[in-house]
Structures are given as structure tokens and as C-alpha cells.
Design a protein around this motif. Structure first.
Motif, PDB file in Angstrom:
ATOM      1  N   PHE A  73       0.835  -1.204   0.000  1.00 27.56           N
ATOM      2  CA  PHE A  73       0.000   0.000   0.000  1.00 27.56           C
ATOM      3  C   PHE A  73       0.868   1.252   0.000  1.00 27.56           C
ATOM      4  CE2 PHE A  73      -1.556   3.419   2.803  1.00 27.56           C
ATOM      5  CZ  PHE A  73      -2.504   3.964   1.947  1.00 27.56           C
ATOM      6  N   LEU A  74       1.846   1.298   0.896  1.00 32.79           N
ATOM      7  CA  LEU A  74       2.682   2.492   1.025  1.00 32.79           C
ATOM      8  C   LEU A  74       3.445   2.798  -0.257  1.00 32.79           C
ATOM      9  CD1 LEU A  74       4.090   1.837   4.599  1.00 32.79           C
ATOM     10  CD2 LEU A  74       2.264   3.427   3.962  1.00 32.79           C
ATOM     11  N   GLY A  75       3.773   1.778  -1.026  1.00 28.96           N
ATOM     12  CA  GLY A  75       4.543   1.965  -2.245  1.00 28.96           C
ATOM     13  C   GLY A  75       3.717   2.113  -3.507  1.00 28.96           C
ATOM     14  N   SER A  76       2.417   1.836  -3.418  1.00 32.40           N
ATOM     15  CA  SER A  76       1.558   1.932  -4.610  1.00 32.40           C
ATOM     16  C   SER A  76       1.316   3.386  -4.979  1.00 32.40           C
ATOM     17  CB  SER A  76       0.222   1.236  -4.349  1.00 32.40           C
ATOM     18  OG  SER A  76       0.413  -0.142  -4.205  1.00 32.40           O
ATOM     19  N   LYS A  77       1.307   3.668  -6.251  1.00 34.61           N
ATOM     20  CA  LYS A  77       1.143   5.040  -6.745  1.00 34.61           C
ATOM     21  C   LYS A  77      -0.343   5.344  -6.910  1.00 34.61           C
ATOM     22  CE  LYS A  77       5.675   5.094  -8.514  1.00 34.61           C
ATOM     23  NZ  LYS A  77       6.606   6.047  -8.976  1.00 34.61           N
ATOM     24  N   LEU A  78      -1.009   5.569  -5.778  1.00 32.07           N
ATOM     25  CA  LEU A  78      -2.452   5.749  -5.733  1.00 32.07           C
ATOM     26  C   LEU A  78      -2.886   7.207  -5.699  1.00 32.07           C
ATOM     27  CD1 LEU A  78      -3.020   3.016  -3.013  1.00 32.07           C
ATOM     28  CD2 LEU A  78      -3.592   2.820  -5.434  1.00 32.07           C
ATOM     29  N   PHE A  79      -1.958   8.101  -5.464  1.00 31.96           N
ATOM     30  CA  PHE A  79      -2.286   9.499  -5.235  1.00 31.96           C
ATOM     31  C   PHE A  79      -1.629  10.376  -6.298  1.00 31.96           C
ATOM     32  CE2 PHE A  79      -2.053   7.139  -1.236  1.00 31.96           C
ATOM     33  CZ  PHE A  79      -3.380   7.240  -0.830  1.00 31.96           C
ATOM     34  N   ASP A  80      -2.352  10.601  -7.375  1.00 31.14           N
ATOM     35  CA  ASP A  80      -1.827  11.404  -8.488  1.00 31.14           C
ATOM     36  C   ASP A  80      -0.505  10.849  -9.011  1.00 31.14           C
ATOM     37  OD1 ASP A  80      -3.977  13.220  -8.282  1.00 31.14           O
ATOM     38  OD2 ASP A  80      -2.907  14.409  -6.784  1.00 31.14           O
ATOM     39  N   GLY A  81      -0.407   9.524  -9.081  1.00 31.31           N
ATOM     40  CA  GLY A  81       0.797   8.882  -9.578  1.00 31.31           C
ATOM     41  C   GLY A  81       1.943   8.866  -8.579  1.00 31.31           C
TER      42      GLY A  81
END
Length: 96
Positions: A73-81
Motif C-alpha cells: 500500500f505504502l509503495g503503490s502510486k495511488l495518489f496522483d501517480g
């Protein structure tokens, strides 16, 4: 992190604690749970329309690998890439 300690926020994720937060005026809800020996972490977008919750991300692994789930989760680019650590200074920790 606005209104909270980022380390406390993240530490709770390893145990599946529920967390509400706002990033760029969008409210999110992350929670975890254990079922049949597996740990799941789920991130939902709760608005702009709270009646249409949108699941954005989910990961499930054996409970012994709960750390890997959180790190994913911490490493996934979920917030504007960008990932969580890239934007944590803009995230506001809120109570639902």
C-alpha cells in the motif's frame, strides 16, 4: 501528516486499524482484517459522493505477511501517480 503522527498512522495499518484521511479534498478510508489466516487491507475513496464509495486498492496475503501488504500500500502510486510517502505531508488524518 496533518493532524497526526505519520508513524502512528502507519503502525496501525499493520494491525488493520481503521483510518480516515483526506488528500486533495477527497476523503479516503483504509481498513484491514484477518479471515481464514489471511490479512486484507482495503482502501476506499469515500467522496466526493459518499453514496458511491469506490474501492481503489486491495491486497490479501497470509497473516504472516501482513507487513508486505502494508508495504505494498505504502509503495503503490495511488495518489496522483505518487505513493503514500511522496504525499504524506499533504494528507490530513481525520475522524470519519
Amino acid at each position: 501528516m496533518i493532524n497526526g503522527d505519520v508513524n502512528e498512522f502507519v503502525d496501525g495499518l499493520y494491525f488493520g486499524d481503521e483510518r480516515w484521511f483526506i488528500y486533495k479534498n477527497i476523503k479516503y478510508f483504509i481498513q484491514g482484517w484477518v479471515e481464514d489466516g489471511k490479512f486484507t487491507l482495503l482502501l476506499d475513496q469515500m467522496n466526493p459522493d459518499p453514496g458511491t464509495n469506490l474501492s481503489l486498492w486491495e491486497e490479501t496475503k497470509d497473516m504472516s505477511k501482513n507487513k508486505e501488504v502494508v508495504e505494498c500500500f505504502l509503495g503503490s502510486k495511488l495518489f496522483d501517480g505518487k505513493n503514500f510517502w511522496d504525499v504524506e505531508h499533504e494528507i490530513e488524518w481525520v475522524d470519519d
